[in-house]
Design a protein around this motif. Sequence first.
Motif, PDB file in Angstrom:
ATOM      1  N   ASP A 120     -48.330  12.120  12.906  1.00 21.62           N
ATOM      2  CA  ASP A 120     -49.618  12.562  13.296  1.00 21.62           C
ATOM      3  C   ASP A 120     -50.166  13.932  12.666  1.00 21.62           C
ATOM      4  O   ASP A 120     -49.317  14.342  12.030  1.00 21.62           O
ATOM      5  CB  ASP A 120     -49.679  12.690  14.975  1.00 21.62           C
ATOM      6  N   GLU A 135     -42.356  15.169  18.525  1.00 25.68           N
ATOM      7  CA  GLU A 135     -42.519  13.517  18.913  1.00 25.68           C
ATOM      8  C   GLU A 135     -42.335  13.297  20.329  1.00 25.68           C
ATOM      9  O   GLU A 135     -41.413  13.796  20.868  1.00 25.68           O
ATOM     10  CB  GLU A 135     -41.562  12.893  18.001  1.00 25.68           C
ATOM     11  N   ASN A 201     -45.297   9.735  16.705  1.00 25.07           N
ATOM     12  CA  ASN A 201     -46.597  10.633  16.954  1.00 25.07           C
ATOM     13  C   ASN A 201     -46.445  12.397  16.806  1.00 25.07           C
ATOM     14  O   ASN A 201     -47.389  13.144  17.506  1.00 25.07           O
ATOM     15  CB  ASN A 201     -47.258  10.301  18.237  1.00 25.07           C
TER      16      ASN A 201
END
Length: 321
Positions: A120, A135, A201
Amino acid sequence: MDKYPLISVIVPVYNVEEYLDDCIQSILDQNYNNIEIILVDDGSSDKSGIKCDRWSQHDKRIQVIHKSNGGLSDARNVGILHAKGKYLTFIDSDDIMNQSMLEYLYNLIRQHDADISICDVVHAFSERDITYQNETQVLFYDGEQAICEMLYQTAFLPSACAKLYRSKLFDKNKFPYGMTFEDVAILYKLFYISSGIVYGNAKLYAYRHRENSITTKEFSEKDLDILKICEQQLEFSEDKSEKIRDAVHAYVCVGALRIFLNAPRKKYSEEIKKSEALLKTFSSEVLHNKNCRKKLKYALILYKYCRFFMKIIYKHINRWK
């Protein structure tokens, strides 16, 4: 799989002397250090090219290529041509990476036997905005799923950056020369031929928004490229699955709305008509698509039933992503 395969970091450079040092330093600070850094000076008219040469004297892993200005796609393609790594990644020369980003992305590929890994981004409008995050989720996609995720914009950004790729994916795929939104024009093709795409992420890439950058500048003729990309995606999706076609139709509406909302009507009347034709063709279908974002559906409802007020309501929106 090699324990520490070479990663090629490709950095297109054009008139970014204010930001370039931070960008390069963030690459040199990476925990994963079996890298080559390819600085492609794309005809800079400021001191960016000189800075590139100075950095190459500082670290032998840095290679500098000076060329006439050809744009972001051309600079990336030149970097790919010179890359020796088994994997490659792109970083824009006004952005920076967390020191763990390359290690993180490589570990994702290694652990999931993927062709592409994604992290991300942090959207930074000032230095104070840069706060990296760990994450909390990892998702694995096949090519079709990744295309849909990108076009629906439900997970990761449609950007070439903040990703690690097996170099072989670019053997027959290059960034389109001279085109804006070049990332969207190539990523769906790379996803489609990939054995797997893994997304974590963790926010490890700082994406700087600066005045007069591609994401903040006023509307220009180059913004019309989104219509060309929509046409290419429609052609690509003709013989693909229904899931891909549905996702493409949703993104086509995003692109068409972008032109309708932002293009000066007198100067670009034909392009606006084309956008309206696309919206007429696909808007009803997209409104019934449960995978589409609410933001897009609200915009389409306004377009269909309250078009006069639409630009007033959305006048603060300069970019549809």
